[in-house]
Enzyme design. Structure first.
Site, PDB file in Angstrom:
ATOM      1  N   HIS A 129       0.893  -1.056   0.025  1.00 33.85           N
ATOM      2  CA  HIS A 129       0.153   0.070  -0.038  1.00 33.85           C
ATOM      3  C   HIS A 129       0.863   1.227   0.174  1.00 33.85           C
ATOM      4  CE1 HIS A 129      -2.741   3.050   1.938  1.00 33.85           C
ATOM      5  NE2 HIS A 129      -3.678   2.313   1.511  1.00 33.85           N
ATOM      6  N   ASP A 206       3.128  -4.546   7.893  1.00 31.68           N
ATOM      7  CA  ASP A 206       1.806  -4.015   7.846  1.00 31.68           C
ATOM      8  C   ASP A 206       0.712  -4.930   8.022  1.00 31.68           C
ATOM      9  OD1 ASP A 206      -0.354  -2.753   6.711  1.00 31.68           O
ATOM     10  OD2 ASP A 206       0.635  -1.845   5.092  1.00 31.68           O
ATOM     11  N   GLN A 209      -4.249  -5.215   6.727  1.00 30.68           N
ATOM     12  CA  GLN A 209      -5.488  -6.397   6.540  1.00 30.68           C
ATOM     13  C   GLN A 209      -5.567  -7.422   7.106  1.00 30.68           C
ATOM     14  OE1 GLN A 209      -7.813  -5.522   4.136  1.00 30.68           O
ATOM     15  NE2 GLN A 209      -7.156  -3.410   3.838  1.00 30.68           N
ATOM     16  N   LYS A 232     -10.399  -0.974  10.677  1.00 27.57           N
ATOM     17  CA  LYS A 232     -10.433  -2.222  10.018  1.00 27.57           C
ATOM     18  C   LYS A 232     -10.615  -3.312  10.743  1.00 27.57           C
ATOM     19  CE  LYS A 232      -7.379  -0.265   6.401  1.00 27.57           C
ATOM     20  NZ  LYS A 232      -8.184   0.084   5.203  1.00 27.57           N
ATOM     21  N   CYS A 370      -4.893   2.330  -3.834  1.00 35.26           N
ATOM     22  CA  CYS A 370      -3.508   2.907  -3.139  1.00 35.26           C
ATOM     23  C   CYS A 370      -2.403   1.944  -3.290  1.00 35.26           C
ATOM     24  CB  CYS A 370      -3.679   3.182  -1.665  1.00 35.26           C
ATOM     25  SG  CYS A 370      -4.929   4.724  -1.436  1.00 35.26           S
TER      26      CYS A 370
HETATM   27  N1  7TS Z   1      -1.759  -0.897   4.595  1.00 36.33           N
HETATM   28  C1  7TS Z   1      -2.737  -1.720   4.176  1.00 36.33           C
HETATM   29  C2  7TS Z   1      -2.373  -2.880   3.498  1.00 36.33           C
HETATM   30  C3  7TS Z   1      -3.836  -1.172   3.828  1.00 36.33           C
HETATM   31  O1  7TS Z   1      -4.983  -1.882   3.351  1.00 36.33           O
HETATM   32  C4  7TS Z   1      -4.143   0.400   4.334  1.00 36.33           C
HETATM   33  C5  7TS Z   1      -5.405   0.922   4.099  1.00 36.33           C
HETATM   34  C6  7TS Z   1      -3.252   0.970   5.104  1.00 36.33           C
HETATM   35  C7  7TS Z   1      -1.907   0.454   5.021  1.00 36.33           C
HETATM   36  C8  7TS Z   1      -3.369   2.254   5.481  1.00 36.33           C
HETATM   37  O2  7TS Z   1      -4.275   2.111   6.654  1.00 36.33           O
HETATM   38  P1  7TS Z   1      -4.785   3.644   7.217  1.00 36.33           P
HETATM   39  O3  7TS Z   1      -6.040   2.997   8.087  1.00 36.33           O
HETATM   40  O4  7TS Z   1      -3.888   4.420   7.951  1.00 36.33           O
HETATM   41  O5  7TS Z   1      -5.362   4.422   6.326  1.00 36.33           O
HETATM   42  N2  7TS Z   1      -6.247   0.093   3.038  1.00 36.33           N
HETATM   43  C9  7TS Z   1      -7.518   0.814   2.271  1.00 36.33           C
HETATM   44  C10 7TS Z   1      -7.972   0.117   1.247  1.00 36.33           C
HETATM   45  O6  7TS Z   1      -7.744  -0.906   0.839  1.00 36.33           O
HETATM   46  N3  7TS Z   1      -9.044   0.864   1.023  1.00 36.33           N
HETATM   47  O7  7TS Z   1      -9.095   1.983   1.704  1.00 36.33           O
HETATM   48  C11 7TS Z   1      -8.178   1.965   2.497  1.00 36.33           C
END
Ligand code: 7TS
Length: 412
Positions: A129, A206, A209, A232, A370
């Site tokens: 990401h 990371d 997910q 999440k 992303c």
């Molecule tokens: N890493 C992964 C694998 C992610 O899926 C996301 C967010 C992030 C980092 C960033 O997370 P945040 O909570 O700090 O924003 N992924 C997604 C997505 O797949 N669709 O919207 C956000």
């Protein structure tokens, strides 16, 4: 096409805990399949937020009055719940952040700025990401370090042999995604960590997910850092977690300066608070952190294994059904996945699919998710992504499939 639920979980009881699932969109019953972007919130989380603001809103750690004490106890009890949830050894290894993005930025800025030097190497993978790419690019540029990228196979699989070739005495950090948000593919993080440690490099995982789907044991993984986001895992937005091994966190300088993170301040010199407060400058997101605790309680009470079992069944059912659509291709169709189905349809743009499905009350994600370098590697502008959570049903997948077939008919 429908199949009765075989899992050990009471789906209707679970669905009743998520009030939003009752709503209608464009005159149709909502079918929410955008869980990889954010999960919906159970009543327990919503009630915890209301309860906090109605009964014991106060700033934490500093006050001696009753409200401050109650808020502090509730906030710190989430830290302990997170520790148990990911099986960290020490509670002070749990640092609250705004989310995965901030957790990675914390490590890149604190550890990276103090440790990296010219010629050092940071390894990431093609699956990352943007939030596990850009912070490393920024710090690498500043310090004269280099970013190396592990390639993937055509199905999105992490090429372990290529990774081993990239590892060297110059590798200082390996930062990899546990489960890809765009494809759902699970990376062999335990083996990735073992190999990095043999070369003396640290590993950041990371877990944005993976945390909601897989059993996470940071001690078993031997991860040096592990990040995830509250929103999440059925918790609120604006709160997340950075886990770090105690001895590594202790050796790192603060990320942000301010209140709470200090021991003593004078104009000449400042000494810093102990872990985890050294990394929690300013008033934290108290309400959402407490509510994250309620989300973790819910997951634990249903049972992660039960949830995983149900999600795996949903994934297998959806994969089979999607593959029966002739012009549709699933991206990243590997055996080891979390419940994400990302697909492309010949001659139909993902954005059109997303809009036409929304007209039928079906929420999916479309675009590059992303992960632009991953999309470039796969040779596509983006995908349509359906991602499943514990409250999704086989009937909802039937509705998705019928919806896609309708879209294909309309676009012909
Ligand atoms: N890493 C992964 C694998 C992610 O899926 C996301 C967010 C992030 C980092 C960033 O997370 P945040 O909570 O700090 O924003 N992924 C997604 C997505 O797949 N669709 O919207 C956000």
């Amino acid at each position: 096409m429908s199949k009765n639920v075989l899992s050990n979980i009471d789906l209707s009881a679970i669905r009743q805990q998520f009030p939003i699932l009752d709503r209608q969109v464009k005159g149709k019953q909502l079918v929410y399949l955008d869980n990889a972007a954010t999960t919906q919130k159970p009543k327990a989380v919503i009630d915890t937020l209301t309860d906090y603001y109605s009964r014991y809103n106060a700033n934490i750690h500093r006050g001696i009055h009753t409200l401050a004490e109650e808020a502090t106890i509730a906030y710190e009890s989430t830290r302990e719940k997170v520790r148990g949830f990911i099986n960290a050894k020490h509670v002070e290894e749990i640092i609250f952040t705004r989310g995965t993005t901030e957790s990675i930025n914390l490590v890149a800025n604190s550890w990276g700025r103090s440790q990296l030097k010219e010629g050092d190497e940071i390894i990431i993978s093609t699956l990352e990401h943007h939030s596990n790419i850009v912070p490393w690019q920024l710090i690498a540029k500043e310090k004269g370090a280099n970013l190396r990228v592990v390639p993937i196979g055509d199905n999105g699989e992490f090429l372990f042999d290529e990774y081993l070739k990239l590892l060297s005495a110059n590798t200082r950090m390996v930062s990899v995604v546990h489960a890809s948000n765009a494809l759902g593919v699970i990376n062999p993080v335990k083996q990735i960590i073992e190999a990095a440690h043999r070369m003396g490099a640290l590993v950041m995982v990371d877990g944005a997910q993976s945390t909601v789907h897989l059993d996470i044991d940071v001690q078993d993984l031997q991860a040096d850092f592990f990040a995830f986001s509250g929103h999440k895992v059925y918790g609120p937005t604006g709160v997340g977690v950075l886990y770090g091994k105690k001895e590594i966190l202790e050796s790192m300088p603060p990320f942000q300066g301010g209140g709470e993170m200090i021991r003593e301040v004078s104009f000449k010199e400042t000494t810093f608070n102990e872990l985890p407060y050294k990394f929690e400058a300013g008033t934290p997101n108290i309400a959402d952190t407490i509510a994250l605790g309620s989300a973790l309680d819910l997951i634990t009470s249903i049972g992660k294994l039960n949830i995983r079992h149900h999600e795996d069944e949903l994934l297998a059912y959806a994969t089979n059904a999607l593959l029966s659509i002739e012009s549709l291709r699933i991206m990243g169709n590997t055996p080891n996945k979390v419940s994400v189905c990302s697909f492309v349809i010949d001659g139909v743009h993902p954005q059109d699919i997303g809009i036409l499905l929304d007209n039928q009350g079906i929420a999916v994600r479309t675009g590059h998710h992303c992960t632009q370098p991953l999309m470039a590697r796969l040779g596509i502008p983006g995908t349509t992504r359906a991602s499943f959570a514990m409250y999704n049903t086989f009937e909802e997948i039937d509705i998705l499939i019928a919806g896609i077939q309708k879209v294909i008919r309309m676009m012909k």
